[in-house]
Design a protein around this motif. Structure first.
Motif, short mmCIF file in Angstrom:
data_model
loop_
_atom_site.label_atom_id
_atom_site.label_comp_id
_atom_site.label_asym_id
_atom_site.label_seq_id
_atom_site.Cartn_x
_atom_site.Cartn_y
_atom_site.Cartn_z
N CYS A 1 0.83 -1.20 0.00
CA CYS A 1 0.00 0.00 0.00
C CYS A 1 0.87 1.26 0.00
CB CYS A 1 -0.91 0.00 1.22
SG CYS A 1 -2.05 1.41 1.23
N LEU A 2 0.52 2.20 -0.86
CA LEU A 2 1.32 3.42 -1.00
C LEU A 2 0.86 4.52 -0.06
CD1 LEU A 2 1.55 3.48 -4.90
CD2 LEU A 2 3.21 2.58 -3.26
N VAL A 3 -0.21 4.30 0.67
CA VAL A 3 -0.72 5.37 1.54
C VAL A 3 -0.78 4.92 3.00
CG1 VAL A 3 -1.96 6.53 -0.31
CG2 VAL A 3 -3.13 4.74 0.98
N ARG A 4 0.18 4.13 3.40
CA ARG A 4 0.19 3.64 4.77
C ARG A 4 0.29 4.77 5.78
NH1 ARG A 4 4.63 -0.99 4.25
NH2 ARG A 4 5.25 0.43 2.59
N ASN A 5 1.14 5.75 5.51
CA ASN A 5 1.28 6.86 6.46
C ASN A 5 0.00 7.68 6.56
OD1 ASN A 5 3.86 6.12 7.05
ND2 ASN A 5 4.85 7.70 5.82
N GLU A 6 -0.63 7.94 5.41
CA GLU A 6 -1.88 8.70 5.40
C GLU A 6 -2.97 7.94 6.16
OE1 GLU A 6 0.09 8.18 2.86
OE2 GLU A 6 0.50 10.10 1.88
N CYS A 7 -2.98 6.63 5.98
CA CYS A 7 -3.95 5.77 6.66
C CYS A 7 -3.76 5.83 8.17
CB CYS A 7 -3.79 4.34 6.15
SG CYS A 7 -4.90 3.15 6.87
N LEU A 8 -2.53 5.72 8.60
CA LEU A 8 -2.24 5.75 10.03
C LEU A 8 -2.54 7.13 10.63
CD1 LEU A 8 -1.19 3.95 12.28
CD2 LEU A 8 1.14 4.70 11.70
N GLU A 9 -2.16 8.17 9.93
CA GLU A 9 -2.43 9.54 10.39
C GLU A 9 -3.94 9.75 10.55
OE1 GLU A 9 -0.24 12.04 11.13
OE2 GLU A 9 -1.71 13.66 11.31
N SER A 10 -4.71 9.28 9.59
CA SER A 10 -6.16 9.44 9.65
C SER A 10 -6.74 8.73 10.87
CB SER A 10 -6.82 8.85 8.40
OG SER A 10 -6.58 9.66 7.29
N GLU A 11 -6.28 7.52 11.09
CA GLU A 11 -6.82 6.76 12.21
C GLU A 11 -6.46 7.41 13.54
OE1 GLU A 11 -7.41 3.54 15.14
OE2 GLU A 11 -5.64 4.73 14.75
N PHE A 12 -5.25 7.92 13.66
CA PHE A 12 -4.85 8.59 14.90
C PHE A 12 -5.74 9.80 15.16
CE2 PHE A 12 -0.16 7.03 14.97
CZ PHE A 12 -0.59 5.79 15.37
N ARG A 13 -6.02 10.58 14.10
CA ARG A 13 -6.85 11.77 14.28
C ARG A 13 -8.30 11.40 14.62
NH1 ARG A 13 -5.33 15.88 9.36
NH2 ARG A 13 -3.06 15.73 9.50
N LEU A 14 -8.80 10.34 13.98
CA LEU A 14 -10.20 9.98 14.15
C LEU A 14 -10.47 9.31 15.49
CD1 LEU A 14 -10.99 8.61 10.58
CD2 LEU A 14 -11.98 10.65 11.64
N VAL A 15 -9.66 8.33 15.84
CA VAL A 15 -9.97 7.53 17.04
C VAL A 15 -8.76 7.24 17.92
CG1 VAL A 15 -12.07 6.44 16.16
CG2 VAL A 15 -9.87 5.44 15.63
N GLY A 16 -7.65 7.89 17.65
CA GLY A 16 -6.52 7.75 18.54
C GLY A 16 -5.95 6.35 18.66
N GLY A 17 -5.90 5.66 17.54
CA GLY A 17 -5.27 4.33 17.54
C GLY A 17 -6.12 3.25 18.17
#
Ligand code: SF4
Length: 109
Positions: A62-78
């Motif tokens: 996946c080429l957007v792993r960082n974007e995916c992780l950043e989104s999840e942290f912002r939305l629900v904090g991991g």
């Protein structure tokens, strides 16, 4: 630098990217999105080991792993179940703790 510090630091360039832009990128380019649209959703169980294996398999290219992780942290904090950003919930929570300190102006090293 630990794995958690390295992973959190890799997200720093995304700090100023708006939420909706990140989400658009993830839903457009995420490798797992084709899995879902093909009608075979990944079988995320919440089980640490099997989710880790699935993350390695599905997210590897996946080429957007960082974007995916950043989104999840912002939305629900991991805290969401399953795999985001190539990490299972246990690994994400460990990285989230470091990410949060960095975003609050802590360690930028
Ligand atoms: S990193 Fe994994 S969960 Fe996130 S969009 Fe890519 S394939 Fe999907």
């Amino acid at each position: 630098m630990t794995f958690e510090e390295q992973t959190a630091a890799a997200l720093d360039p995304l700090a100023q990217v708006p939420d909706e832009v990140l989400w658009d990128v993830v839903t457009r380019d995420g490798a797992c999105m084709s899995v879902y649209t093909d009608g075979q959703a990944p079988d995320f169980t919440g089980d640490v080991l099997s989710d880790r294996e699935l993350a390695a398999r599905i997210c590897a290219g996946c080429l957007v792993r960082n974007e995916c992780l950043e989104s999840e942290f912002r939305l629900v904090g991991g805290a969401s179940l399953g795999v985001w950003g190539a990490l299972n919930v246990e690994d994400r929570q460990a990285v989230y703790a470091v990410w949060l300190v960095r975003r609050l102006g802590g360690d930028q090293g």
